[in-house]
Motif scaffolding. Structure first.
Motif, short mmCIF file in Angstrom:
data_model
loop_
_atom_site.label_atom_id
_atom_site.label_comp_id
_atom_site.label_asym_id
_atom_site.label_seq_id
_atom_site.Cartn_x
_atom_site.Cartn_y
_atom_site.Cartn_z
N TYR A 54 0.87 -1.16 0.00
CA TYR A 54 0.00 0.00 0.00
C TYR A 54 0.91 1.21 0.00
N GLY A 55 0.35 2.35 -0.39
CA GLY A 55 1.13 3.58 -0.37
C GLY A 55 0.26 4.76 0.02
N ILE A 56 0.93 5.79 0.50
CA ILE A 56 0.26 7.06 0.82
C ILE A 56 1.08 8.16 0.18
N ILE A 57 0.41 9.05 -0.52
CA ILE A 57 1.10 10.19 -1.10
C ILE A 57 1.14 11.29 -0.05
N ILE A 58 2.33 11.54 0.45
CA ILE A 58 2.52 12.59 1.46
C ILE A 58 2.89 13.89 0.76
N GLY A 59 3.87 13.82 -0.14
CA GLY A 59 4.30 15.01 -0.87
C GLY A 59 4.68 16.13 0.06
N ASP A 60 4.13 17.28 -0.18
CA ASP A 60 4.35 18.45 0.66
C ASP A 60 3.44 18.34 1.89
N THR A 61 4.02 18.42 3.07
CA THR A 61 3.23 18.22 4.30
C THR A 61 2.23 19.35 4.56
N THR A 62 2.29 20.42 3.77
CA THR A 62 1.31 21.49 3.91
C THR A 62 0.11 21.27 2.99
N ASN A 63 0.06 20.14 2.32
CA ASN A 63 -1.04 19.78 1.43
C ASN A 63 -2.35 19.82 2.22
N LYS A 64 -3.35 20.50 1.69
CA LYS A 64 -4.62 20.66 2.40
C LYS A 64 -5.36 19.33 2.57
N LYS A 65 -5.14 18.37 1.65
CA LYS A 65 -5.78 17.06 1.78
C LYS A 65 -5.27 16.32 3.02
N LEU A 66 -4.04 16.62 3.42
CA LEU A 66 -3.43 15.92 4.56
C LEU A 66 -3.81 16.52 5.91
N GLN A 67 -4.26 17.75 5.94
CA GLN A 67 -4.52 18.43 7.22
C GLN A 67 -5.56 17.71 8.07
N GLN A 68 -6.54 17.05 7.43
CA GLN A 68 -7.56 16.32 8.19
C GLN A 68 -6.99 15.09 8.88
N TYR A 69 -5.76 14.69 8.50
CA TYR A 69 -5.11 13.53 9.10
C TYR A 69 -4.03 13.92 10.11
N SER A 70 -3.99 15.17 10.48
CA SER A 70 -3.01 15.65 11.44
C SER A 70 -3.19 14.95 12.78
N PHE A 71 -2.08 14.61 13.42
CA PHE A 71 -2.05 13.85 14.68
C PHE A 71 -3.04 14.40 15.71
N GLY A 72 -2.94 15.67 16.02
CA GLY A 72 -3.77 16.27 17.07
C GLY A 72 -5.25 16.21 16.75
N LEU A 73 -5.59 16.49 15.54
CA LEU A 73 -7.00 16.49 15.12
C LEU A 73 -7.60 15.10 15.18
N VAL A 74 -6.90 14.10 14.65
CA VAL A 74 -7.41 12.74 14.63
C VAL A 74 -7.55 12.19 16.05
N LEU A 75 -6.52 12.33 16.89
CA LEU A 75 -6.60 11.79 18.24
C LEU A 75 -7.65 12.51 19.08
N LYS A 76 -7.81 13.79 18.88
CA LYS A 76 -8.85 14.52 19.61
C LYS A 76 -10.23 13.98 19.23
N ASN A 77 -10.45 13.73 17.93
CA ASN A 77 -11.72 13.19 17.47
C ASN A 77 -11.96 11.78 18.01
N LEU A 78 -10.90 10.97 18.09
CA LEU A 78 -11.03 9.62 18.64
C LEU A 78 -11.38 9.68 20.11
N ASP A 79 -10.79 10.62 20.82
CA ASP A 79 -11.03 10.76 22.26
C ASP A 79 -12.47 11.20 22.52
N GLU A 80 -13.01 12.08 21.67
CA GLU A 80 -14.36 12.60 21.87
C GLU A 80 -15.44 11.60 21.49
N ASN A 81 -15.14 10.69 20.59
CA ASN A 81 -16.15 9.72 20.13
C ASN A 81 -16.17 8.46 20.93
#
Length: 159
Positions: free
Chosen positions: A132-159
């Motif tokens: 499998y692969g993930i295209i990371i490219g430029d880390t400022t890519n807007k598609k990647l921002q929803q996968y940011s560590f803090g955002l994802v873990l915060k959502n997991l904690d709240e759900n």
């Protein structure tokens, strides 16, 4: 029967060897440090890292496979398909990105995201190579921002 068993053992060993790569072991240490600094507890489980909240609830957030990726080496990170279970909703892939040997960002992806890959998706299925692969490219890519560590873990904690 024996040939299939031998093939499975070989694939499992390839996965473990892949995770023993220097950048992945460094990424695991950096990920654990980041969790500790952000009030999450980590526990080792074979080649997974279990993440829980470090408060009195100790809520289980998921099993994480942690990979490191030097963004200067290319825009895509590939890994063996045997590392993840795409049918497990509580399994995640964390990618610690590096530039000049320093952490740039940490992204967290649900493994079930690899069920639906496409030409324009950041998730890739390289079935000919068993990866499998993930295209990371430029880390400022807007598609990647929803996968940011803090955002994802915060959502997991709240759900």
């Amino acid at each position: 029967m024996y040939l299939e068993d031998l093939k499975k053992i070989t694939e499992d060993n390839e996965d473990k060897t892949f995770l023993q790569n220097e950048i992945h072991t460094k990424a695991k240490k950096d990920f654990n440090y980041l969790c500790m600094q952000t009030s999450y507890a980590t526990f080792s489980k074979v080649h997974f890292t279990i993440v829980k909240t470090s408060d009195s609830r100790q809520k289980f957030l998921g099993d994480f496979i942690i990979l490191g990726h030097n963004i200067e080496s290319g825009k895509q990170i590939n890994f063996p398909q045997g590392l993840i279970d795409v049918d497990n909703g509580k399994q995640f892939l964390a990618v610690v990105t590096y530039k000049n040997n320093s952490v740039v960002n940490v992204f967290v992806f649900r493994t079930d995201s690899f069920k639906s890959t496409s030409l324009f998706s950041i998730f890739k299925n390289i079935s000919k190579k068993g990866q499998y692969g993930i295209i990371i490219g430029d880390t400022t890519n807007k598609k990647l921002q929803q996968y940011s560590f803090g955002l994802v873990l915060k959502n997991l904690d709240e759900n």
